[in-house]
Structures are given as C-alpha cells and as structure tokens.
Scaffold this motif. Sequence first.
Motif, mmCIF file in Angstrom:
data_model
loop_
_atom_site.group_PDB
_atom_site.id
_atom_site.type_symbol
_atom_site.label_atom_id
_atom_site.label_comp_id
_atom_site.label_asym_id
_atom_site.label_seq_id
_atom_site.Cartn_x
_atom_site.Cartn_y
_atom_site.Cartn_z
ATOM 1 N N ASP A 98 47.070 45.934 48.990
ATOM 2 C CA ASP A 98 47.578 44.581 48.742
ATOM 3 C C ASP A 98 49.021 44.445 49.206
ATOM 4 N N HIS A 147 43.218 43.012 45.254
ATOM 5 C CA HIS A 147 42.791 41.634 45.506
ATOM 6 C C HIS A 147 42.017 41.561 46.811
ATOM 7 N N ARG A 148 42.511 42.267 47.821
ATOM 8 C CA ARG A 148 41.937 42.449 49.140
ATOM 9 C C ARG A 148 42.298 41.349 50.144
ATOM 10 N N ASP A 149 42.816 40.243 49.683
ATOM 11 C CA ASP A 149 43.241 39.189 50.603
ATOM 12 C C ASP A 149 44.540 38.584 50.069
ATOM 13 N N TYR A 150 45.444 39.454 49.671
ATOM 14 C CA TYR A 150 46.679 39.081 48.983
ATOM 15 C C TYR A 150 47.773 38.787 50.005
ATOM 16 N N ASP A 195 41.301 33.141 45.893
ATOM 17 C CA ASP A 195 40.501 33.805 46.923
ATOM 18 C C ASP A 195 40.357 35.305 46.665
ATOM 19 N N PHE A 196 39.943 35.653 45.457
ATOM 20 C CA PHE A 196 39.830 37.055 45.078
ATOM 21 C C PHE A 196 38.386 37.529 44.945
ATOM 22 N N ALA A 214 37.517 41.226 45.879
ATOM 23 C CA ALA A 214 38.312 42.288 45.262
ATOM 24 C C ALA A 214 37.485 43.567 45.126
ATOM 25 N N ILE A 251 47.010 32.952 41.938
ATOM 26 C CA ILE A 251 46.450 33.761 43.015
ATOM 27 C C ILE A 251 44.991 33.340 43.176
ATOM 28 N N ASN A 305 47.272 32.741 49.897
ATOM 29 C CA ASN A 305 46.481 32.877 48.675
ATOM 30 C C ASN A 305 47.342 32.997 47.423
#
Length: 190
Positions: free
Chosen positions: A88, A56-59, A76-77, A80, A74, A63
């Motif tokens: 994550d 996801h990269r911003d998990y 703001d992906f 990714a 979930i 978020n």
Amino acid sequence: SFDVEKLMFEFEFFITHTLLGHYHASVTDAELSEIRAAFRRLAEELAAFPNKVFTHRDYHSRNIIVCEDRKQYIIDFQDARLGLMQYDLCSLLCDAYAPLTPERRASLLDFAFEQGKDVHRQTRGQFDHYWQLSAFQRTVKAMGTFGRQAALGRDDFAAYLNPAWQTLSEISAPAPELRQLAGRLAAYIK
C-alpha cells in the motif's frame, strides 16, 4: 493473500495489455520467456515473505476522499488481501496520478519505516529491499491497468504511462537486477 499466482497474473496483465497490447512491442517468444522468468523470481520472493498484513491493494490518491468537513474516506477496497506492508505504501508513493519527487518519496519512506516498525518488523535493509520489489511489481501492475483502459478507449489512462515509466526507472535504479529489467522493458517500447 498475495501469492505467486496472483502476482504473476498482474505481471501477465502488463505483458498482455501494455507491452504487447498498447505498445505493440516486438518481443520474441524467447524474450518473453526471459521476462516471465524474471517476473516469477520477483513474485516468488514477494510471496515468500511471512509477515503479511491487510492491504487495501489500490491505495492511491483517487481512492482517498477528503470531504469538506476534512473527514477522510478510503474507497475501492473490494480487492483487499494480505500482503507486505510496503504494497500500500508503494501504491501511494508511486502513484502515477500524483507523482512525487524522488526526494519527497524518500522522506515519506523514512517516515513510514519509523512509524511502521511494529507492523513490518524488518531491518532497514530488509524494508528497503522489499520496498523496491513491491514498488517494481505494483508499478508494473498499474501500467497493465493503464494499457488495458487505454485499449478500451480511455485515452486519459494512456497519459499515466509516462509518469509510471519514470517512477519505475527511479525505484529500480538502486537495485542492479531491477534496473536491468526495467531498462529491458523500456527498450521494447522505444
């Protein structure tokens, strides 16, 4: 995919916006070269791992939305990319918005290792090693964002730097090279 270029971009973001920008650290060119070389070694090792998965990269806690009907979403992906499973996990367990105790983090890490064996396909030693590298990189990346947002007038983001420094210290403690690098970075802001 997380490659050396992308990982180094995130390390540079921290140097520019947090170390030099937010803290106005007095760092010589020679010291910056040494820091960048250490960051590059970490980036190269992380990028070289062959078993990459969707990340996801911003998990992190902000978020993951839980609605009244208890459904989870979930968001703001858009950033990714492929990376290590640990990435994550680091975002969630090293979340400066919702810090965990080291004991709670360790318990959840044990759970993730066991539940994710078919995904990560690593020994416990490998898993922990890449966890530490990923957690270090991800925490530094988040600190870059906090410094940048603070520079843009979002003072609320500056408040997350102290929990992030604490997390960086905790996750670096078992690994001498990371502990030395984290201590060095922290020394510039004192």
